[in-house]
Motif scaffolding. Structure first.
Motif, PDB file in Angstrom:
ATOM      1  N   TRP B   3       0.712  -1.243   0.229  1.00 21.67           N
ATOM      2  CA  TRP B   3       0.217   0.218   0.003  1.00 21.67           C
ATOM      3  C   TRP B   3       1.062   1.190   0.037  1.00 21.67           C
ATOM      4  CZ3 TRP B   3       1.188   2.901   4.406  1.00 21.67           C
ATOM      5  CH2 TRP B   3       1.742   2.056   5.409  1.00 21.67           C
ATOM      6  N   TYR B 132      11.846 -13.239  11.455  1.00 20.12           N
ATOM      7  CA  TYR B 132      10.689 -12.871  12.294  1.00 20.12           C
ATOM      8  C   TYR B 132      10.186 -11.600  11.689  1.00 20.12           C
ATOM      9  CZ  TYR B 132       7.617 -11.436  15.903  1.00 20.12           C
ATOM     10  OH  TYR B 132       6.796 -11.086  16.975  1.00 20.12           O
ATOM     11  N   GLY B 133      11.078 -10.536  11.632  1.00 20.68           N
ATOM     12  CA  GLY B 133      10.970  -9.277  11.127  1.00 20.68           C
ATOM     13  C   GLY B 133      10.455  -8.943   9.690  1.00 20.68           C
ATOM     14  N   LEU B 134      11.230  -9.592   9.107  1.00 13.31           N
ATOM     15  CA  LEU B 134      10.981  -9.506   7.446  1.00 13.31           C
ATOM     16  C   LEU B 134       9.577 -10.439   7.215  1.00 13.31           C
ATOM     17  CD1 LEU B 134      14.597 -10.400   6.027  1.00 13.31           C
ATOM     18  CD2 LEU B 134      13.196  -8.105   5.850  1.00 13.31           C
ATOM     19  N   ARG B 136       7.014 -10.240   9.240  1.00 13.18           N
ATOM     20  CA  ARG B 136       6.090  -9.048   9.647  1.00 13.18           C
ATOM     21  C   ARG B 136       6.149  -8.060   8.597  1.00 13.18           C
ATOM     22  NH1 ARG B 136       4.197 -11.447  14.385  1.00 13.18           N
ATOM     23  NH2 ARG B 136       3.125  -9.809  15.488  1.00 13.18           N
ATOM     24  N   LEU B 137       7.104  -7.675   7.953  1.00 16.67           N
ATOM     25  CA  LEU B 137       7.012  -6.578   7.310  1.00 16.67           C
ATOM     26  C   LEU B 137       6.263  -6.825   5.730  1.00 16.67           C
ATOM     27  CD1 LEU B 137      10.580  -4.653   7.619  1.00 16.67           C
ATOM     28  CD2 LEU B 137       8.232  -3.821   8.588  1.00 16.67           C
ATOM     29  N   GLN B 139       3.994  -8.933   5.779  1.00 17.98           N
ATOM     30  CA  GLN B 139       2.511  -8.641   6.014  1.00 17.98           C
ATOM     31  C   GLN B 139       2.052  -7.225   6.279  1.00 17.98           C
ATOM     32  OE1 GLN B 139       2.525 -11.425   9.573  1.00 17.98           O
ATOM     33  NE2 GLN B 139       1.525 -12.934   8.181  1.00 17.98           N
ATOM     34  N   LEU B 140       3.028  -6.673   6.932  1.00 16.92           N
ATOM     35  CA  LEU B 140       2.743  -5.248   7.306  1.00 16.92           C
ATOM     36  C   LEU B 140       2.539  -4.341   5.925  1.00 16.92           C
ATOM     37  CD1 LEU B 140       2.205  -3.372   9.773  1.00 16.92           C
ATOM     38  CD2 LEU B 140       4.474  -2.806   9.702  1.00 16.92           C
ATOM     39  N   TRP B 141       3.449  -4.692   4.856  1.00 15.80           N
ATOM     40  CA  TRP B 141       3.315  -3.987   3.681  1.00 15.80           C
ATOM     41  C   TRP B 141       2.322  -4.478   2.799  1.00 15.80           C
ATOM     42  CZ3 TRP B 141       9.438  -4.659   3.007  1.00 15.80           C
ATOM     43  CH2 TRP B 141       9.981  -3.717   3.870  1.00 15.80           C
ATOM     44  N   CYS B 147      -1.225 -13.641   3.085  1.00 17.73           N
ATOM     45  CA  CYS B 147      -0.665 -13.586   4.430  1.00 17.73           C
ATOM     46  C   CYS B 147      -1.864 -13.604   5.305  1.00 17.73           C
ATOM     47  CB  CYS B 147       0.519 -12.797   4.597  1.00 17.73           C
ATOM     48  SG  CYS B 147       1.866 -12.964   3.957  1.00 17.73           S
ATOM     49  N   GLU B 148      -2.397 -14.644   6.005  1.00 18.56           N
ATOM     50  CA  GLU B 148      -3.396 -14.476   6.805  1.00 18.56           C
ATOM     51  C   GLU B 148      -3.360 -14.130   8.169  1.00 18.56           C
ATOM     52  OE1 GLU B 148      -5.076 -18.327   6.388  1.00 18.56           O
ATOM     53  OE2 GLU B 148      -5.132 -18.625   4.632  1.00 18.56           O
ATOM     54  N   GLY B 149      -2.005 -14.290   8.810  1.00 17.47           N
ATOM     55  CA  GLY B 149      -1.745 -13.496   9.853  1.00 17.47           C
ATOM     56  C   GLY B 149      -1.921 -14.097  11.123  1.00 17.47           C
ATOM     57  N   VAL B 150      -1.266 -13.872  12.087  1.00 19.90           N
ATOM     58  CA  VAL B 150      -1.153 -14.232  13.610  1.00 19.90           C
ATOM     59  C   VAL B 150      -0.909 -12.872  14.185  1.00 19.90           C
ATOM     60  CG1 VAL B 150      -0.635 -16.617  13.184  1.00 19.90           C
ATOM     61  CG2 VAL B 150       1.187 -14.903  13.637  1.00 19.90           C
ATOM     62  N   SER B 151      -1.385 -13.015  15.603  1.00 18.98           N
ATOM     63  CA  SER B 151      -0.930 -11.779  16.457  1.00 18.98           C
ATOM     64  C   SER B 151       0.435 -12.551  17.400  1.00 18.98           C
ATOM     65  CB  SER B 151      -2.032 -11.548  17.444  1.00 18.98           C
ATOM     66  OG  SER B 151      -3.084 -10.840  16.527  1.00 18.98           O
TER      67      SER B 151
END
Lengths: 171, 152
Positions: B3, B132-134, B136-137, B139-141, B147-151
């Motif tokens: 986005w 881990y960070g990549l 999450r990025l 997913q965030l990007w 990417c369905e995602g987890v918390s």
């Protein structure tokens, strides 16, 4: 959390707290990480005060006592005060922080809590407030902050409390 | 598609800051050449993080080849005979690291040290942080809609 360090520090002698820590056992990573970290802090587009707010928000949520109690000297020089830092808590949305600062923290929380669930309204606010370069800078900085705070926790030996410590960028 | 700049890949996002991209790529490339821990073990751990995040894009990414049977069995690594003791120790560590690094036990850390020594444990932890960070990025990007995602 283990109170005992799981790894002994490197042999030391570098005169740098990062290179002389357990992280010094893998110098190949540090040789790449340290110059990248310095660049991220020093070469914008976000300034060190803004980055320090993101770093401290991450430190609090990851519960890294070392990171939480460190204060980068370059952030202080860029205008970040302890009074502002005290507002980086779970009520920051209702604090005196600026809209821009609150958005930096909201992005941080989204990465930490639910990276797939960013609302369209938050995306729109971020894009309106920050340039693409700033958002990529924020992302990379947060990635490095999060990586090394989780690293500190995973290595064990974390005290319950520490005094505030002013630190400089590793060399 | 991201986005923030309509990018489709991580490289396209990072290309917005070319003065950082080279340094980041060099750091990431170092992970796959470490003497402290085998690259194949790290790739298994990276893929396990992708699975735990339900991130299809990172799961499909291939940093280096691993046997297809091992990839297929990764979700069931605790009961699979395809993973050696060292790999199992690292995968156990990876799972708890992903969920909560404060919950890592000394026994789990000791199992990694038994396989790869103290430097191997440090290398694993640093690599896991970047994986881990990549993830999450990614997913965030919004680099992929799968990417369905987890918390955390």
């Amino acid at each position: 959390m283990s109170a005992t360090p799981r790894v002994q520090a490197a042999s030391g002698g570098h005169g740098d707290p990062v290179r002389d820590s357990a992280l010094g056992l893998v110098p190949d990573i540090l040789d790449q990480y340290i110059p990248l970290s310095r660049k991220v802090w020093q070469e914008g587009p976000l300034n060190p005060a803004q980055l320090e707010m993101v770093r401290l928000r991450n430190a609090r949520k990851v519960n890294c006592v070392f990171c939480r109690n460190a204060r980068y000297d370059i952030a202080k020089e860029a205008g970040l005060s302890e009074a502002m830092i005290q507002q980086i808590d779970d009520n920051y949305q209702h604090s005196d922080l600026s809209r821009r600062e609150k958005l930096l923290l909201a992005f941080t929380d989204q990465y930490l809590d639910a990276p797939t669930a960013m609302s369209e309204s938050l995306k729109a606010e971020l894009v309106a407030e920050f340039s693409t370069e700033e958002l990529v800078h924020l992302s990379l900085a947060l990635l490095l902050f999060n990586t090394f705070s989780r690293c500190a926790v995973a290595l064990g030996g974390m005290p319950d409390e520490l005094p505030l410590m002013e630190v400089s960028l590793p060399k | 598609m991201a986005w923030l700049n309509n990018a489709a890949t991580r490289d396209e996002v990072l290309a917005n800051l070319p003065n950082y991209q080279a340094g980041f790529n060099a750091l990431y490339a170092t992970l796959w050449q470490l003497k402290e821990i085998p690259a194949q073990t790290l790739e298994l751990c990276r893929l396990r993080i992708a699975q735990l995040h339900r991130c299809e894009l990172e799961w499909q990414r291939e940093e280096l080849a691993i046997p297809p049977a091992q990839r297929e069995a990764l979700q069931n690594w605790p009961t699979s005979a395809l993973f050696n003791e060292a790999q199992q120790a690292c995968l156990a560590f990876t799972e708890i690291y992903t969920m909560d690094p404060q919950a890592i036990s000394d026994e789990q850390a000791d199992a990694v040290k038994k396989a790869y020594g103290e430097a191997g444990l440090v290398a694993l932890i640093e690599a896991l942080g970047l994986f881990y960070g990549l993830t999450r990025l990614t997913q965030l990007w919004g680099l992929t809609s799968t990417c369905e995602g987890v918390s955390s």
